[in-house]
Design a protein around this motif. Sequence first.
Motif: not given
Length: 402
Positions: A181-182, A192-201, A208-216
Motif C-alpha cells: 500500500l502507498f 485528507e490522505g488516503r491509502l491506495i492498492r495499485d496492482f502496478r505498484v 519510485l519508478r512510476l513517480q519518475e515515469a508518470e509524475p502527474d
Amino acid sequence: MTDAVSDCNVGYKKEVERLRAAGVAGRNGRLRDLFDYLAERGPDAESASQSDIAVAVFGEAQNDADDATVRVYVHRLRKKIDDYYSRHEPSSDALRLEIPSGIYGLRPMRRAGASDVSSLSQGAVVPRRLVAIALVALAILCAGAFGLGRSLERPGAASALWQPLLESERPVLFVLGDYYLFGEIDPLIPDEGRLIRDFRVNSSEDLLRLQEAEPDRYAVAEDFGLNYLPFSTSYALSAIAPVLEGNGKTATVIAASDLRPDMLNRFDIVYVGLLSGLGPLEQQVFAGSGFRLGETYDELIDRESRQIYASDEARRIAAPVFYRDYAYLARFIAPGGAKVIVVASERETGLRSLGPIVASAELPEKVAEVVADGAPFEALWQVTGQQGADLSDRLILARTRR
C-alpha cells in the motif's frame, strides 16, 4: 530548555555533515542541491513550499514551478535517507534526520529505544484516517495470530495431500499473499490522505519508478512501508498450520513479497492467499495449469474449454444476497525442487471455505483420486457466500497438471 535546543542544533549539524560525507544524496546534482537547501534552512524552519523549492533548487520561475518534479525529488531524498539509516548504526547521541510525510524540511529525531522515537522539533501530522486503518489492521492480525495459536494446540491427521511435504527433508515455508500500500497526502490538507492498492505498484521500488515515469499520476504518492493481508488468510492458515505442525513438520511464515527465488532451492512452499497475491509464484503456478488468469484476478479461464469462472463477490458482498466465489488448490514441483501447494481463491469467501477442506483428513473423492496418483494436480471449487460468510461449496473439477 535553551541548552536542549542548543544541543539539538549541534547534533543536527553533525548529522547533516555525516550524511553529506556518506554521499547519501550524492556528491552533486539536483538531489544533493535539495538536501543542502533543506539542511541550510535548519531544524526549526517552517516547511518549505513546493514553489520555494522549485525556485531555489531547480531554478524555475515562480509561475513556472513544476510541483510534480519537487514532490518526486523530495520522495527520492526521503527514501535515500531512510535507506541509509536502515543499513547503518545511529550516531553516538542516537540522532537521525527525517523528512516527515507532509513536511518539506529536515527534522532531527532522537531514538530513545527500538520502539520509542521522540521528535526534537516539528514533526509530521499523521492523518487520523490512516491511524484508524492501521489499528483495524493490527486488530485483524492479532485475531488471526490468536486463532492460529489456539489451533496449534489441536494437531490433526494429515491427508495424502500433505504427505510429500511431511516426508520431505526440507523445512516448509508458509507464504502468505500480501499487498503493498502507498499513501497520497496533500501537504496542504494532510488529514485528507488516503491509502491506495495499485496492482502496478508492488514495492517501494515500483512506486519510485512510476513517480519518475508518470509524475502527474504518482507525484503525491508516499511510501509508508505498509503491506496488508486479506482477513481470510488468518482463517485458512489457522486451519492448515496444525496439520503440519501437529505432525512434526517445521514451518516458517513469510509474506509473498519477501519470497526470493533461491528459497525454492531450500524449502517446500505452502502458499495461502488470494490469486492476486501470488507475486513471484504466479508464473510457476500457471505455467503448468489448465487455467489462465483473466483480465482481472477475479476470474480463471479454462484453457481448453474457455469456460470462465468469475467471482462476483466484490459487486455483491455489501448486500444481503448470494454470490459466487472460486477457490483453487494445486500441488506441483517447482524447478528448484520445491514441493509447492497452493491454497488460494479469487476473493475472500473462497479462501475462508477452502482452508478447512484441505486441512481435513478426508478429501473429496475426486480430489483424493488425483492426489493419490502422485502427479501434479489442481482442483477448483465454487463457493456460495453471503456478506462474507461461506455458506456452501461445490467441487467443479479435479485433474492432473503438466
